[in-house]
Scaffold this motif. Structure first.
Motif, mmCIF file in Angstrom:
data_model
loop_
_atom_site.group_PDB
_atom_site.id
_atom_site.type_symbol
_atom_site.label_atom_id
_atom_site.label_comp_id
_atom_site.label_asym_id
_atom_site.label_seq_id
_atom_site.Cartn_x
_atom_site.Cartn_y
_atom_site.Cartn_z
ATOM 1 N N VAL A 1 0.834 -1.217 0.000
ATOM 2 C CA VAL A 1 0.000 0.000 0.000
ATOM 3 C C VAL A 1 0.869 1.267 0.000
ATOM 4 O O VAL A 1 0.560 2.237 -0.682
ATOM 5 C CB VAL A 1 -0.958 0.005 1.217
ATOM 6 N N ILE B 1 -10.692 -14.275 3.335
ATOM 7 C CA ILE B 1 -9.358 -13.854 2.874
ATOM 8 C C ILE B 1 -8.284 -14.775 3.457
ATOM 9 O O ILE B 1 -7.356 -15.187 2.772
ATOM 10 C CB ILE B 1 -9.105 -12.382 3.254
ATOM 11 N N ALA C 1 -6.647 -4.167 4.502
ATOM 12 C CA ALA C 1 -7.376 -3.454 3.447
ATOM 13 C C ALA C 1 -8.604 -4.214 2.982
ATOM 14 O O ALA C 1 -9.512 -3.632 2.404
ATOM 15 C CB ALA C 1 -6.451 -3.200 2.250
ATOM 16 N N THR D 1 -14.772 -4.308 3.364
ATOM 17 C CA THR D 1 -15.882 -5.130 2.879
ATOM 18 C C THR D 1 -17.007 -5.172 3.914
ATOM 19 O O THR D 1 -18.175 -4.923 3.587
ATOM 20 C CB THR D 1 -15.374 -6.570 2.617
ATOM 21 N N SER E 1 -16.115 3.209 1.377
ATOM 22 C CA SER E 1 -15.503 2.836 2.655
ATOM 23 C C SER E 1 -14.248 3.644 2.972
ATOM 24 O O SER E 1 -13.879 3.777 4.126
ATOM 25 C CB SER E 1 -15.232 1.337 2.736
ATOM 26 N N THR E 2 -13.578 4.197 1.954
ATOM 27 C CA THR E 2 -12.444 5.096 2.258
ATOM 28 C C THR E 2 -12.775 6.470 1.672
ATOM 29 O O THR E 2 -12.484 6.744 0.512
ATOM 30 C CB THR E 2 -11.127 4.590 1.629
ATOM 31 N N SER F 1 -10.173 8.380 -0.014
ATOM 32 C CA SER F 1 -9.306 7.431 -0.708
ATOM 33 C C SER F 1 -8.019 7.269 0.095
ATOM 34 O O SER F 1 -8.026 7.438 1.317
ATOM 35 C CB SER F 1 -9.033 7.908 -2.135
ATOM 36 N N ARG G 1 -2.123 10.470 -2.171
ATOM 37 C CA ARG G 1 -1.058 10.374 -3.177
ATOM 38 C C ARG G 1 -0.161 11.597 -3.007
ATOM 39 O O ARG G 1 -0.506 12.539 -2.300
ATOM 40 C CB ARG G 1 -1.647 10.380 -4.594
ATOM 41 N N GLY H 1 -13.197 -7.418 -3.800
ATOM 42 C CA GLY H 1 -14.089 -6.587 -2.985
ATOM 43 C C GLY H 1 -15.489 -6.533 -3.593
ATOM 44 O O GLY H 1 -16.484 -6.708 -2.877
ATOM 45 N N VAL I 1 -18.735 -8.121 -1.729
ATOM 46 C CA VAL I 1 -19.809 -7.219 -1.288
ATOM 47 C C VAL I 1 -21.133 -7.628 -1.951
ATOM 48 O O VAL I 1 -22.179 -7.711 -1.286
ATOM 49 C CB VAL I 1 -19.444 -5.748 -1.615
#
Ligand code: HEM
Length: 511
Positions: free
Chosen positions: A114, A179, A303, A308, A367-368, A371, A374, A452, A456
């Motif tokens: 990530v 997972i 993540a 989820t 969910s984020t 995001s 960056r 994901g 979902v």
């Protein structure tokens, strides 16, 4: 005459000089934004729900906004057009993530995927995951795992009896085990009536804490001289949390090295594959250290679980508040699947209304919400504004998906907008349509997006097919709180407590 000519020449030169000076000044203008305070800049203006405060500020300063957070320039994209500029047109320049304490102290000092610098190691990690976990083949190979875990969840819900079920917690157990079985070949947490077992509760608490700490604007990240003082206590908490995650992950890694995969059905789990890469003495460029392996597992667990489960928890809450929409989705499920078996992943493509429900939920409850940040590798110009090298980019996907210029009745839950004849019949959530980007977009778009989306869709379909839900503790659907608790992932402020009422043939819950 000579004097007049000289005057004209000098005046022209002066005009040219002034023109080019003004042009340069105009092109180096930062995007508009609130006036920063000395030293802290705009940090104190963010409040407890920064995605909401930034959305409010964007209404004043526009969809491309500049904030000064401590010493760091932050640019915020709050419209589809601006997000597209950053994540499509200038994506190459924004493919790194800014330095932060979470990456340093929890994610093994950037040795994960990530936060890995955009480069060969990040590419290798993405490739390994793309091939072994997220490719269409890998997803199909492990389809039975997801369906079995969702089956275990429905059995646990069906046997909840009079005990109210904490739906988010139970969904989290399901997502974590689904997972874990792909990554480790075995389940890691268990169900108990109304929630998970102690280990499950601890694991979810660890992931939620990581997301909450990840969402904190840590002063030391923005005012480096203050890093050592750890004014908010964030670094101390991150270090403690890292120890707990590392103990969990080291245990798994050592156990796997000794016992090998305990997986079934002849499929090799990700960890066995990573360990075998490690033993590969020719070191064909794909070798990962133990630390990199643990960092990757950490990424996928962190993540892929809470994102989820919280997404599905929001969806069920919305459907409880909108019984007419729930009935329409159940009607579709009854006609495609019937009441004699559970939903299968292969049913999903035929469930058009359900897919609209899923999109509408991603729109209102990404969910984020900001995001993942960056960073600008080089200075650049966007929409006529100067974006300095090193700026942090935040894309307010939450605000974009509620933009009244793009969506009619943006705060209403109206899945039909995604159906033929609706306002957005062909929009997808995969990073192509910038008005709806819950998974981000561009080179660093969510690596687990395909998983994901499947998970979902399957979870929402299965839950509303298998159950009607009464709210616990006499709560009323009309007054159910939809308050958000901010973190890197957007939790419900109040967990959804329900009494599930089976609606399928009794034998379905035995299998
Ligand atoms: C509802 C489900 C999910 C949502 C909404 C979501 C959302 C996101 C977002 C917004 C980003 C940042 C993208 C960007 O910078 O443009 C991201 C990154 C990432 N996600 Fe997800 N995610 C979900 C599920 C998953 C799952 C299931 C996994 C893996 C098991 C996963 C693994 C990752 C990873 C590894 C990254 C970092 C990618 C990189 O930096 O190259 N996510 N996710």
């Amino acid at each position: 005459m000579n004097t007049t000519l000289t005057l004209i020449v000098y005046t022209s030169i002066l005009c040219l000089f002034l023109y080019s000076f003004l042009r340069r000044r105009r092109s180096v203008r930062l995007p508009p934004g609130p006036r920063p305070w000395p030293i802290v800049g705009n940090l104190l203006q963010l409040g407890p729900k920064p995605h909401q405060s930034m959305a409010a500020l964007a209404r004043v300063y526009g969809p491309l906004m500049h904030l000064k957070m401590g010493f760091v320039n932050v640019v915020v994209a709050a419209s589809a057009g601006v997000a597209e500029q950053f994540l499509k047109v200038h994506d190459a320049n924004f493919s790194n993530r800014p330095p932060n304490a979470g990456a340093e102290y929890v994610a093994y000092n950037y040795q994960d995927m990530v936060f890995a610098p955009y480069g060969p190691r990040w590419r290798l990690l993405r490739k390994i995951c793309a091939v072994h976990v997220f490719s269409a083949k890998a997803l199909d190979d492990f389809r039975h795992v997801r369906q079995e875990e969702v089956g275990i969840l429905t059995r646990a819900l069906a046997s909840a009896g009079q005990t109210p079920a904490r739906l988010g917690q139970m969904l989290n157990v399901c997502a974590t085990n689904a997972i874990a079985r792909v990554m480790l070949g075995r389940r890691v947490v268990g169900h108990r009536h109304g929630g998970g077992d102690e280990k499950a509760e601890e694991f979810k608490a660890m992931v939620v804490e990581l997301m909450v700490l990840g969402g904190v604007f840590n002063i030391g990240d923005f005012i480096p001289p203050l890093q050592g003082f750890d004014l908010q206590g964030v670094i101390a908490k991150l270090k403690k949390l890292h120890k707990r995650f590392d103990a969990f992950l080291s245990g798994i890694l050592e156990e796997h090295k000794i016992n090998g995969s305990q997986g079934s059905n002849g499929y090799q789990d990700l960890l066995s594959m990573l360990i075998s890469l490690n033993d590969d003495s020719d070191g064909a460029g794909g070798k990962l250290t133990d630390t990199e392996i643990k960092a990757l597992l950490l990424n996928l667990f962190a993540a892929g679980t809470d994102t989820t489960s919280s997404t599905v928890e929001w969806a069920i809450a919305e459907l409880i508040r909108h019984p007419d929409i729930l009935a329409q989705a159940q009607q579709e499920l009854d006609s495609v699947v019937g009441r004699d078996r559970h939903v299968l992943e292969s049913d999903l493509p035929q469930l058009h209304f359900l897919q609209a429900v899923v999109k509408e939920n991603f729109r209102l409850h990404p969910s984020t919400p900001l995001s993942l940040p960056r960073m600008a590798d080089e200075s650049c110009e966007i929409n006529g504004y100067f974006i300095p090298k090193g700026s942090t980019l935040l894309v307010n996907v939450w605000a974009i998906a509620r933009d009244p210029d793009l969506w009619s009745n943006p705060l209403e839950f109206q899945p039909a907008r995604f159906l033929p004849g609706g306002e957005r019949p062909v929009v997808d959530v995969k990073g192509n349509d910038f008005e709806l980007i819950p998974f981000g977009a561009g080179r660093r778009v969510c690596a687990g997006m395909s998983l994901g989306i499947r998970m979902v869709q399957l979870l929402i379909a299965t839950l509303i097919h298998a159950f009607d839900f009464d709210l616990a503790d006499g709560q009323l659907a009309e007054t159910l709180s939809m308050e958000e608790a901010y973190g890197l992932t957007l939790q419900r402020a109040e967990p959804l407590m329900v009494h599930p009422k089976p609606r399928l043939a009794p034998h379905v819950y035995q299998t």
